[in-house]
Design a protein around this motif. Structure first.
Motif, PDB file in Angstrom:
ATOM      1  N   SER A  84      28.036  15.499  51.370  1.00  0.00           N
ATOM      2  CA  SER A  84      27.223  14.522  50.634  1.00  0.00           C
ATOM      3  C   SER A  84      27.698  14.320  49.207  1.00  0.00           C
ATOM      4  N   GLY A  85      28.608  15.174  48.748  1.00  0.00           N
ATOM      5  CA  GLY A  85      29.069  15.097  47.364  1.00  0.00           C
ATOM      6  C   GLY A  85      28.120  15.760  46.379  1.00  0.00           C
ATOM      7  N   THR A  86      27.126  16.451  46.899  1.00  0.00           N
ATOM      8  CA  THR A  86      26.185  17.159  46.024  1.00  0.00           C
ATOM      9  C   THR A  86      26.894  18.244  45.234  1.00  0.00           C
ATOM     10  N   ILE A  87      27.867  18.901  45.873  1.00  0.00           N
ATOM     11  CA  ILE A  87      28.670  19.927  45.206  1.00  0.00           C
ATOM     12  C   ILE A  87      30.129  19.754  45.565  1.00  0.00           C
ATOM     13  N   THR A  88      30.971  20.399  44.785  1.00  0.00           N
ATOM     14  CA  THR A  88      32.372  20.629  45.142  1.00  0.00           C
ATOM     15  C   THR A  88      32.530  22.144  45.241  1.00  0.00           C
TER      16      THR A  88
ATOM     17  N   THR B  80      30.202  34.478  50.196  1.00  0.00           N
ATOM     18  CA  THR B  80      30.706  35.844  50.360  1.00  0.00           C
ATOM     19  C   THR B  80      29.578  36.864  50.257  1.00  0.00           C
ATOM     20  N   ASN B  81      28.651  36.617  49.326  1.00  0.00           N
ATOM     21  CA  ASN B  81      27.556  37.556  49.096  1.00  0.00           C
ATOM     22  C   ASN B  81      26.238  37.111  49.720  1.00  0.00           C
ATOM     23  N   SER B  82      26.276  35.976  50.437  1.00  0.00           N
ATOM     24  CA  SER B  82      25.095  35.453  51.137  1.00  0.00           C
ATOM     25  C   SER B  82      23.883  35.364  50.201  1.00  0.00           C
ATOM     26  N   VAL B  83      24.030  34.596  49.124  1.00  0.00           N
ATOM     27  CA  VAL B  83      23.030  34.541  48.057  1.00  0.00           C
ATOM     28  C   VAL B  83      21.920  33.550  48.405  1.00  0.00           C
ATOM     29  N   ASN B  84      20.755  34.060  48.696  1.00  0.00           N
ATOM     30  CA  ASN B  84      19.649  33.217  49.147  1.00  0.00           C
ATOM     31  C   ASN B  84      19.225  32.167  48.125  1.00  0.00           C
ATOM     32  N   THR B  85      19.076  32.580  46.879  1.00  0.00           N
ATOM     33  CA  THR B  85      18.555  31.639  45.886  1.00  0.00           C
ATOM     34  C   THR B  85      19.541  30.503  45.615  1.00  0.00           C
ATOM     35  N   TRP B  86      20.826  30.754  45.795  1.00  0.00           N
ATOM     36  CA  TRP B  86      21.835  29.704  45.623  1.00  0.00           C
ATOM     37  C   TRP B  86      21.698  28.657  46.727  1.00  0.00           C
ATOM     38  N   PHE B  87      21.630  29.111  47.980  1.00  0.00           N
ATOM     39  CA  PHE B  87      21.563  28.167  49.103  1.00  0.00           C
ATOM     40  C   PHE B  87      20.196  27.494  49.204  1.00  0.00           C
ATOM     41  N   GLY B  88      19.150  28.177  48.786  1.00  0.00           N
ATOM     42  CA  GLY B  88      17.836  27.540  48.763  1.00  0.00           C
ATOM     43  C   GLY B  88      17.815  26.353  47.816  1.00  0.00           C
ATOM     44  N   GLN B  89      18.399  26.547  46.643  1.00  0.00           N
ATOM     45  CA  GLN B  89      18.471  25.450  45.675  1.00  0.00           C
ATOM     46  C   GLN B  89      19.410  24.342  46.151  1.00  0.00           C
ATOM     47  N   LEU B  90      20.519  24.728  46.788  1.00  0.00           N
ATOM     48  CA  LEU B  90      21.442  23.718  47.292  1.00  0.00           C
ATOM     49  C   LEU B  90      20.739  22.822  48.317  1.00  0.00           C
ATOM     50  N   ALA B  91      19.967  23.411  49.222  1.00  0.00           N
ATOM     51  CA  ALA B  91      19.252  22.621  50.220  1.00  0.00           C
ATOM     52  C   ALA B  91      18.304  21.627  49.558  1.00  0.00           C
ATOM     53  N   GLN B  92      17.627  22.065  48.523  1.00  0.00           N
ATOM     54  CA  GLN B  92      16.720  21.174  47.807  1.00  0.00           C
ATOM     55  C   GLN B  92      17.485  20.029  47.140  1.00  0.00           C
ATOM     56  N   GLN B  93      18.649  20.318  46.610  1.00  0.00           N
ATOM     57  CA  GLN B  93      19.452  19.277  45.974  1.00  0.00           C
ATOM     58  C   GLN B  93      20.022  18.291  46.994  1.00  0.00           C
ATOM     59  N   VAL B  94      20.418  18.804  48.138  1.00  0.00           N
ATOM     60  CA  VAL B  94      20.965  17.936  49.195  1.00  0.00           C
ATOM     61  C   VAL B  94      19.894  16.978  49.698  1.00  0.00           C
ATOM     62  N   GLY B  95      18.697  17.496  49.898  1.00  0.00           N
ATOM     63  CA  GLY B  95      17.602  16.676  50.402  1.00  0.00           C
ATOM     64  C   GLY B  95      17.455  16.800  51.910  1.00  0.00           C
ATOM     65  N   GLN B  96      16.245  16.568  52.353  1.00  0.00           N
ATOM     66  CA  GLN B  96      15.929  16.794  53.764  1.00  0.00           C
ATOM     67  C   GLN B  96      16.665  15.843  54.698  1.00  0.00           C
ATOM     68  N   GLU B  97      16.745  14.584  54.332  1.00  0.00           N
ATOM     69  CA  GLU B  97      17.399  13.613  55.205  1.00  0.00           C
ATOM     70  C   GLU B  97      18.869  13.953  55.415  1.00  0.00           C
ATOM     71  N   GLU B  98      19.558  14.295  54.355  1.00  0.00           N
ATOM     72  CA  GLU B  98      20.981  14.616  54.458  1.00  0.00           C
ATOM     73  C   GLU B  98      21.205  15.918  55.215  1.00  0.00           C
ATOM     74  N   LEU B  99      20.354  16.919  54.991  1.00  0.00           N
ATOM     75  CA  LEU B  99      20.508  18.187  55.686  1.00  0.00           C
ATOM     76  C   LEU B  99      20.272  18.019  57.182  1.00  0.00           C
TER      77      LEU B  99
END
Length: 485
Positions: free
Chosen positions: A225-229, A265-284
């Motif tokens: 989606s281009g939310t991150i690189t 690598t470290n399976s960081v929950n708070t990082w991926f939780g925030q990423l999902a919110q930034q991506v948005g439900q429709e895109e995910l």
């Protein structure tokens, strides 16, 4: 006199034609309607009288064959399974009294020789003997043996191994297994066992929380989606308040601003939780569906024996418009459930440069004369991610194995890409209702730089973590396949 003879001859020819037409219609063209009548027992007798084709592994090991009993008009064929429980799943069984299941059911027409309408009509009209075709599968005998042995030591669970470029299913193992030869004698016990559920194929029917294996899908959505690189950083504190409930990292570790490789690598929950919110439900959800979620996988097994994966509400699968806890969905929690087959498909798609192939158990069909009459033509199911995104995910997944949460999947001399998952399932009645049970996962592929096999391994009702119990299963199965053992 000659004219009368001609008329009589013509009349007899017409009568014969009418008789032949009705016979053909009832015995061939309307055979399905007859079979649907409960009072008609002919299909049962027909099935016993046909030498059903053999089912073989890729290396020629006989999985199923038919054995003749009796002579002449009393001759009947009975199914036998020489390898016992090794291939109970996914091959299934075929018996007149108890019906058929799994691969035996899906490929019934080829196995009894009914896939050719012309041949079937010819057999009916000429009195020829109908014979079934042999089916060669993609299954690797030794890899299947390795997977089942590891599962029997680890606990209830499943393993699926797929060739990324073709969709060929090399392993599909489910524990508890069952011996198809025992179905006629132990069917009631096998089908009512609520704990072991031996007739239940956990690889395709088991729906489990996928835990952190799903973070790969979340990362894919972010990149596509281009939310991150790969270089984008997100601050990852030890804990976040999400909808009034803390979302925490292991040991509440605060990672600070980190990029994708470190986060996976470290399976960081708070990082991926925030990423999902930034991506948005429709895109995910869109990315999930490209990987095969929210639909039954297109594998050659009966639909009622293959379950879909996705987020489930009280009335079934949820969609992008339904309310969900997006942060927890992003780390493989919420109400997300997935089959081992689905998670193997995620790994296979990334391994194949972003293309997901349709998974298939069958390889080729061989007629009674030994001719190959049909063979698998691999087909693309979808393209969840670009080749660039697949390469970026592969790099991040290599870090998981080389220095992160999945080090027990390492294979000496071979680069491995993968992801662990450990979903807490306290109170799970199927596990006895204890407080410490987990669903442990590992998915990945090898070699990372030239993928030959993608594998998902999952173990239920365990107090161990994905790296402890599922990663070693992945390693053993991958080594068996790559070494050609």
């Amino acid at each position: 006199m000659n004219r009368q003879i001609v008329k009589l001859f013509a009349f007899i020819v017409v009568l014969f034609g009418v008789l032949l037409g009705f016979t053909s219609y009832w015995s061939v063209f309307d055979a399905e309607a007859l079979k649907e009548k409960d009072a008609n027992k002919r299909p049962l007798l027909e099935q016993q009288q046909i030498r059903r084709g053999r089912i073989l592994t890729a290396d020629g090991t006989v999985i199923a064959k038919s054995v003749a009993k009796g002579r002449g008009a009393e001759r009947r064929f009975v199914r036998r399974y020489p390898e016992g429980s090794l291939f109970g799943h996914p091959i299934g069984y075929s018996f007149v009294r108890f019906g058929d299941s799994e691969f035996e059911q899906f490929h019934n027409e080829e196995l009894v020789g009914e896939e050719s309408e012309f041949s079937s009509i010819l057999d009916e009209l000429t009195g020829g003997t109908q014979e079934g075709n042999d089916l060669v599968t993609n299954i690797d005998t030794e890899a299947q043996r390795t997977a089942l042995a590891d599962l029997e030591e680890a606990g209830f669970g499943a393993v699926v191994a797929i060739v990324p470029q073709t969709g060929e299913v090399k392993v599909m193992a489910s524990n508890a297994p069952y011996d198809p030869n025992r179905v006629p004698y132990k069917f009631s016990k096998l089908s009512t066992n609520d704990i072991e559920r031996p007739l239940y194929n956990r690889a395709t029917q088991g729906q489990y929380p996928p835990g952190s294996t799903f973070k790969v899908v979340t990362a894919a959505a972010g990149l596509e989606s281009g939310t991150i690189t790969p270089e984008t950083t997100i601050n990852a504190p030890g804990s976040l308040d999400v909808e009034g409930t803390p979302l925490q990292n292991d040991f509440n570790q605060d990672f600070g601003p980190i990029a994708l490789d470190t986060a996976l690598t470290n399976s960081v929950n708070t990082w991926f939780g925030q990423l999902a919110q930034q991506v948005g439900q429709e895109e995910l959800f869109k990315t999930m569906e490209k990987f095969g979620f929210n639909a039954r996988p297109g594998i050659d097994l009966p639909e009622d024996q293959v379950e879909p994966s996705g987020v489930f509400g009280e009335d079934g699968l949820l969609h992008a418009s339904d309310p969900v806890d997006l942060a927890r969905l992003g780390i493989g929690q919420e109400r997300l459930l997935a089959t081992p087959l689905q998670i193997a498909e995620v790994a296979a798609a990334i391994a194949n440069g972003g293309k997901l192939m349709k998974p298939q158990l069958w390889k080729r069909v061989i007629d009674p004369d030994g001719r190959v009459v049909d063979k698998l033509d691999p087909s693309v199911y979808s393209e969840p991610v670009s080749g660039e995104t697949a390469a970026e995910l592969t790099t991040a997944m290599e870090g998981v194995v080389s220095e992160g949460t999945g080090t027990n999947a390492e294979i000496p001399g071979i680069a491995v890409a993968g992801k662990t998952g450990t979903a807490e399932t306290p109170g799970n009645e199927a596990c006895g209702g204890g407080a410490e049970e987990n669903q442990a996962w590992f998915m990945g592929f090898a070699p990372a730089d030239d993928p030959q096999i993608a594998i998902a391994a999952s173990v239920e009702c365990t107090e161990q973590f994905g790296n402890d119990i599922a990663a070693p299963i992945f390693r053993d199965v991958a080594e068996t396949i790559l070494n050609g053992e």
